[in-house]
Design an enzyme around this catalytic site. Structure first.
Site, PDB file in Angstrom:
ATOM      1  N   ALA A 237       0.674  -1.289   0.252  1.00 58.83           N
ATOM      2  CA  ALA A 237       0.498  -0.009  -0.312  1.00 58.83           C
ATOM      3  C   ALA A 237       1.048   0.950  -0.166  1.00 58.83           C
ATOM      4  CB  ALA A 237      -0.547  -0.116   1.349  1.00 58.83           C
ATOM      5  N   LYS A 238       0.471   2.437  -0.403  1.00 61.05           N
ATOM      6  CA  LYS A 238       1.117   3.888  -0.115  1.00 61.05           C
ATOM      7  C   LYS A 238       1.675   4.308   1.293  1.00 61.05           C
ATOM      8  CE  LYS A 238      -0.485   5.551  -4.274  1.00 61.05           C
ATOM      9  NZ  LYS A 238      -1.857   6.127  -4.489  1.00 61.05           N
ATOM     10  N   ARG A 239       1.268   3.617   1.895  1.00 56.36           N
ATOM     11  CA  ARG A 239       2.783   4.486   3.093  1.00 56.36           C
ATOM     12  C   ARG A 239       3.857   2.804   3.635  1.00 56.36           C
ATOM     13  NH1 ARG A 239      -2.653   1.408   4.296  1.00 56.36           N
ATOM     14  NH2 ARG A 239      -2.201  -0.870   5.394  1.00 56.36           N
TER      15      ARG A 239
END
Ligand code: GLU
Length: 300
Positions: A237-239
């Protein structure tokens, strides 16, 4: 060699991360290596983030993944989905469902029905019961009246795979066509006979293939490919750090470097090599594909 088509069908809800890009590369390789055309579909019925589609297209082009013909945009095809749902309704294959998400979660599943499956609360409402619910102001979703509880698909990586089929939603209460319906209609209409996507969607394949069978659409060749996971084993994911092409470019990498990283993860390139997509196509062997997820640490 065959005719037919493969596809990549991103949702423009955000930027593509390297997991999505790797799936796109695989879809391209599967399609091109079997002589299929490769189509792009923008799945914009639901959450759309401004600018995301443009960035997704730029990233795919920068990696050298070319598409044939015009892309299809789901939001332009609402009338077509409605017509398919209505035609199923005329065959008695649908019913109105007034349940809220919460009611569905709370309802005890019917015996033998798979966990999470719709328990069929609204399946056999009388027209009077339906009228009562309508008067309360709820606009119904339209569900498929499925006459099977499971269905078996064939997948190039997973073999014969059986999964649950319930009375899936075809059109949501807010009038938006459901993903499962739109995918099946779109693939069928476009002559897409090869579906390569992340294996998080494998569980959806039986209900989509069952729905396709009801619509007289042949089951596509499926290949549900392993996902990219973070070091905790969760879906990337982005994080998780510098995970998009733009993030990698900001670190000084070129699209060709990113393509090489993806290729190494697929065992299609060695260290220090920078093959292009044509080289990868020449090397591609589906039977030699890694079957396990690719675990990456992008936090550095
Ligand atoms: N739009 C879906 C996604 O981005 C893919 C749907 C599909 O490939 O069937 O996850």
């Amino acid at each position: 060699m065959t005719t037919g088509a493969g596809r990549f069908a991103p949702s423009p809800s955000g930027d593509l991360h390297i997991g999505n890009l790797r799936t796109a590369l695989l879809a391209w390789l599967f399609a091109r290596s079997t002589g299929r055309s490769f189509l792009l579909r923008i799945e914009d019925l639901d959450r759309v983030r401004p600018g995301a589609e443009e960035r997704q297209l730029r990233d795919l082009a920068a990696l050298g993944l070319g598409f044939d013909g015009e892309s299809v945009r789901q939001s332009k095809r609402r009338a077509r989905y409605d017509a398919v749902v209505d035609a199923l309704g005329e065959r008695g294959a649908t019913y109105e469902c007034f349940c809220t998400r919460r009611e569905i979660l709370e309802a005890a599943s019917a015996p033998h029905s798979p966990p999470g499956a719709y328990p069929g609360t609204c399946r056999d409402l009388t027209s009077r019961e339906r009228d009562e619910r309508r008067v309360s102001g709820r606009s119904p979703a339209i569900r498929l009246r499925a006459d099977v509880t499971e269905y078996t698909v064939t997948d190039l990586l997973h073999g014969s795979w059986t999964g649950a089929v319930d009375d899936l939603v075809l059109r949501r209460g807010d009038g938006i066509p459901a993903y499962n319906l739109a995918v099946v209609v779109d693939d069928g209409d476009a002559g897409i006979d090869q579906v390569v996507r992340g294996d998080d969607l494998l569980a959806s394949a039986p209900r989509q293939a069952y729905l396709a069978s009801l619509l007289g659409i042949d089951e596509p060749v499926y290949a549900h490919v392993p996902l990219v996971l973070n070091t905790e084993g969760k879906r990337l994911a982005k994080r998780d750090g510098a995970v998009t092409l733009a993030d990698r470019e900001a670190l000084g990498e070129t699209p060709r470097d990113v393509l090489a990283m993806l290729a190494r993860s697929l065992r299609l390139a060695g260290d220090g090599e920078h093959p292009g997509t044509a080289d990868l196509l020449a090397r591609f062997d589906p039977s030699a594909l890694p079957r396990e997820p690719w675990i990456v640490d992008m936090s550095a």
